[in-house]
Design an enzyme around this catalytic site. Structure first.
Site, PDB file in Angstrom:
ATOM      1  N   TYR A  40      64.160 106.958 102.887  1.00  0.00           N
ATOM      2  CA  TYR A  40      63.653 106.953 103.938  1.00  0.00           C
ATOM      3  C   TYR A  40      63.029 105.578 104.408  1.00  0.00           C
ATOM      4  CZ  TYR A  40      64.987 111.654 103.383  1.00  0.00           C
ATOM      5  OH  TYR A  40      65.417 113.579 103.139  1.00  0.00           O
ATOM      6  N   SER A 113      60.372 116.889  99.740  1.00  0.00           N
ATOM      7  CA  SER A 113      61.389 117.121 100.063  1.00  0.00           C
ATOM      8  C   SER A 113      62.670 116.116  99.735  1.00  0.00           C
ATOM      9  CB  SER A 113      61.733 116.832 101.538  1.00  0.00           C
ATOM     10  OG  SER A 113      63.299 116.661 101.491  1.00  0.00           O
ATOM     11  N   TYR A 114      63.429 115.000 100.033  1.00  0.00           N
ATOM     12  CA  TYR A 114      63.977 114.838  99.169  1.00  0.00           C
ATOM     13  C   TYR A 114      63.201 114.168  97.652  1.00  0.00           C
ATOM     14  CZ  TYR A 114      68.230 111.045  97.059  1.00  0.00           C
ATOM     15  OH  TYR A 114      68.869 110.912  96.418  1.00  0.00           O
ATOM     16  N   TRP A 162      70.665 115.671 108.430  1.00  0.00           N
ATOM     17  CA  TRP A 162      70.432 115.135 107.268  1.00  0.00           C
ATOM     18  C   TRP A 162      71.829 113.740 106.930  1.00  0.00           C
ATOM     19  CZ3 TRP A 162      71.443 113.366 102.673  1.00  0.00           C
ATOM     20  CH2 TRP A 162      70.369 112.916 101.566  1.00  0.00           C
ATOM     21  N   ASP A 254      59.788 127.128 105.686  1.00  0.00           N
ATOM     22  CA  ASP A 254      60.256 125.992 105.066  1.00  0.00           C
ATOM     23  C   ASP A 254      61.719 126.301 104.982  1.00  0.00           C
ATOM     24  OD1 ASP A 254      61.089 123.228 104.454  1.00  0.00           O
ATOM     25  OD2 ASP A 254      60.280 123.752 102.617  1.00  0.00           O
ATOM     26  N   HIS A 289      59.309 122.821 107.879  1.00  0.00           N
ATOM     27  CA  HIS A 289      59.612 121.395 106.570  1.00  0.00           C
ATOM     28  C   HIS A 289      58.767 119.907 107.212  1.00  0.00           C
ATOM     29  CE1 HIS A 289      62.058 120.067 103.734  1.00  0.00           C
ATOM     30  NE2 HIS A 289      62.802 119.061 104.200  1.00  0.00           N
TER      31      HIS A 289
END
Length: 581
Positions: A40, A113-114, A162, A254, A289
């Site tokens: 990101y 997350s990722y 996303w 989440d 999240h």
């Protein structure tokens, strides 16, 4: 320790690509390093987020920091395909860090997350310099979370938003190279800010801005079952290759919650080194999240609920100090499991998950055949049921039950978190089963599942389940939920269609919760067949759902059977402690 800051350091990986990173390294001597691999953008205002140690704190604790953009994102070379290169790129980056003159040779990883999944990717490669990981809101099996679900339904809102976000970033990068158009970028940007119109586009696989721009969307739509495409990026079978401790961080609201606790339980049994198995740790707060504040329009979990109040950064630094720096006393007095218990709104230390003193209790579903809506006659009881009955409702995919709170993404108010269910529970296609008003507090902490005996007029349909805390004033707040696509009732890797009218036993994974139902409250289970747009709508045809239009959708008459021969039941993990109130 003073640090030097280097921007756009080019880190080579094995195929010759150069990946861009920002590096904070000691001005003198050597230091252990924390690595964040992010798709990101490394230059965002707060790339570490609020669930992982802020940059200042990490540097003050004496660590070097490397924040690297994943392959094919922003200033890093190559093509971005989610998860495709994160293992080897992670391994090569860790090796590069260990070779630097400012590195003491020890590396830990961090990220949400990722970025949490990128940690697992690197860890299964077992790079020698990697000493610990702290995956926050992450998953080992990308099918079950985040792209699809444990029940086989597409996580529609999450993947739409996303993919639009990643495609927009890629379109901007391409435009800077003279490829693409401004109109295309603007259209993708609008999809990120206002994804709601995309949820209604049918067929789902043919949403123009997503299907026409990125190949990942098409791959995603082409593999609705847990087939070889997903097996190739499923890390669960490779846990034995991992040899480092992990600090697993999750949130009750989440979408990665189920994956987080499954990862912790699996790692405690399956990682390759005994010490690493014993030193897995877990923290779960009343978070979603993107937020660790614990405050929602319909429910605030109080001042203790925040990551700041927990001193999460301090706990993470202590974890890294123990395993990356090698301070054997750093975690003295810190329990292996910390959970926030809702209802009493308190943090509590535990020794394992599920809790060792769990008493699994069946709450039988029963009714007089009219459990529709919260004013119906559906009951949850721990007493054996003696009368056979069934409840029936019409599921029309053209009029789905709307998503009302839950572990949803995006995390917009009313769409994510605890939300009053009174309006949605007034629909005739929602069955509600509730206990009598509680005389004493009941603590429910652990994995939640429901077993239903169901039949349908359709060859395929969905069944949803939601655990609800009903307050004395009628407020009904969701705690956790799940969905099962009937064709996958025997396994996510194969389709088995229903014979209309035949009764089948199915189990719905509802992830987990920790909540004390206080005196005067009621425990309620809501059952239906849709939760849209958190999940895509089952068209009920038995066809390829992502390729079907609204005109092809058909209604389904669905039934939930209960009684002695069909013991539909909610299985709750009951905790009975004199000091838990």
């Amino acid at each position: 320790m003073s640090h030097l800051y280097e921007i756009d350091v080019r880190i080579p990986v094995r195929d010759g690509a150069l990946l861009a990173a920002n590096v904070w390294r000691p001005a003198e001597g050597t230091a252990p390093t924390l690595l964040l691999r992010i798709p990101y953008g490394k230059d965002m205002e707060s790339p570490l987020g609020d669930t992982i140690p802020n940059l200042t704190t990490v540097l003050e604790a004496g660590y070097a920091v490397v924040i690297q953009e994943c392959r094919g994102t922003f200033r890093s070379e190559g093509e971005f395909r989610p998860h495709a290169a994160d293992r080897t790129d992670g391994e090569d980056t860790i090796a590069w860090i260990a070779e630097q003159p400012w590195s003491d040779g020890a590396v830990g990883m961090t990220g949400t997350s990722y970025m949490g999944m990128a940690q697992w990717e690197a860890a299964v490669g077992a790079p020698a310099a990697l000493k610990a990981i702290a995956p926050c809101f992450a998953s080992l099996d990308k099918y079950r979370t985040p792209w699809y679900s444990t029940g086989g339904a597409l996580s529609l809102s999450a993947v739409t938003w996303w993919n639009a976000m990643m495609d927009a970033a890629d379109a901007k990068r391409a435009l800077e190279r003279g490829i693409g158009t401004v109109d295309q970028l603007l259209e993708l940007g609008r999809a990120v800010l206002y994804p709601e119109p995309l949820y209604d586009v049918l067929p789902t696989a043919e949403v123009p801005i997503l299907a026409n721009y990125g190949t990942w969307w098409n791959d995603l739509m082409a593999h609705p079952a847990h087939d070889e495409f997903w097996n190739a990026i499923d890390l669960r079978p490779e846990l034995s290759k991992v040899g480092v401790p992990a600090l697993h961080i999750g949130g009750w609201y989440d979408l990665f919650l189920g994956a987080t606790v499954r990862g912790f339980v699996a790692a405690r049994k399956e990682v390759g080194k005994e010490q690493a198995r014993a030193e897995q740790r877990l923290i779960i707060g009343p978070w979603d999240h993107l937020s660790t504040g614990g405050v929602y329009p319909d429910r605030s979990f109080g001042p203790l609920a925040t990551a700041r109040a927990l001193r999460l950064t301090n706990l993470q630094i202590r974890f890294y100090d123990r395993w990356v720096r090698g301070d054997t006393t750093a975690l003295d007095g810190v329990a292996p499991v910390k959970i926030f218990v809702m209802g009493i709104d308190q943090w509590r230390d535990e020794q394992d998950w599920p809790l060792p003193d769990t008493r699994w209790t069946d709450y039988q579903l029963t009714s007089g055949g009219r459990a529709n809506t919260s004013t119906g006659d559906g009951v949850l009881t721990i007493e054996p049921t003696t009368k056979a009955e069934r409840d029936v409702y019409l599921y029309d995919p053209r009029r789905p039950v709307p998503t009302t709170g839950g572990a949803s993404l995006p995390t917009t108010p009313g769409f994510c978190g605890p939300v009053d269910q009174r309006e949605v529970a007034g629909r005739n296609d929602v069955l509600c089963y509730a206990t009598p008003v509680l005389d004493e507090a009941v603590e429910v902490t652990g994995p939640i599942r429901v077993t239903l005996f169901v039949s349908s007029s359709a060859a395929d349909t969905d069944f949803t389940a939601k655990l609800v805390d009903v307050f004395p004033d009628g407020t009904a707040l969701n705690l956790c939920d799940g969905i099962l696509r009937a064709r996958y009732r025997g396994g996510l890797d194969r389709e088995e269609f229903m014979e209309p009218g035949t009764i089948y036993e199915v189990t719905i994974d509802m992830a987990a919760t920790a909540n004390v139902f206080l005196p005067g409250h009621r425990i309620r289970l809501d059952v239906s067949s849709s939760n849209f747009p958190r999940y895509d709508r089952n068209t009920n045809t038995g066809g390829v759902i992502a390729r079907e239009s609204e005109e092809q959708m058909i209604p389904a008459v669905n039934r939930v059977h209960h009684g002695p021969e069909h013991p539909s039941r909610l299985v709750l993990p009951i905790i009975s402690r004199g000091d838990s109130r």
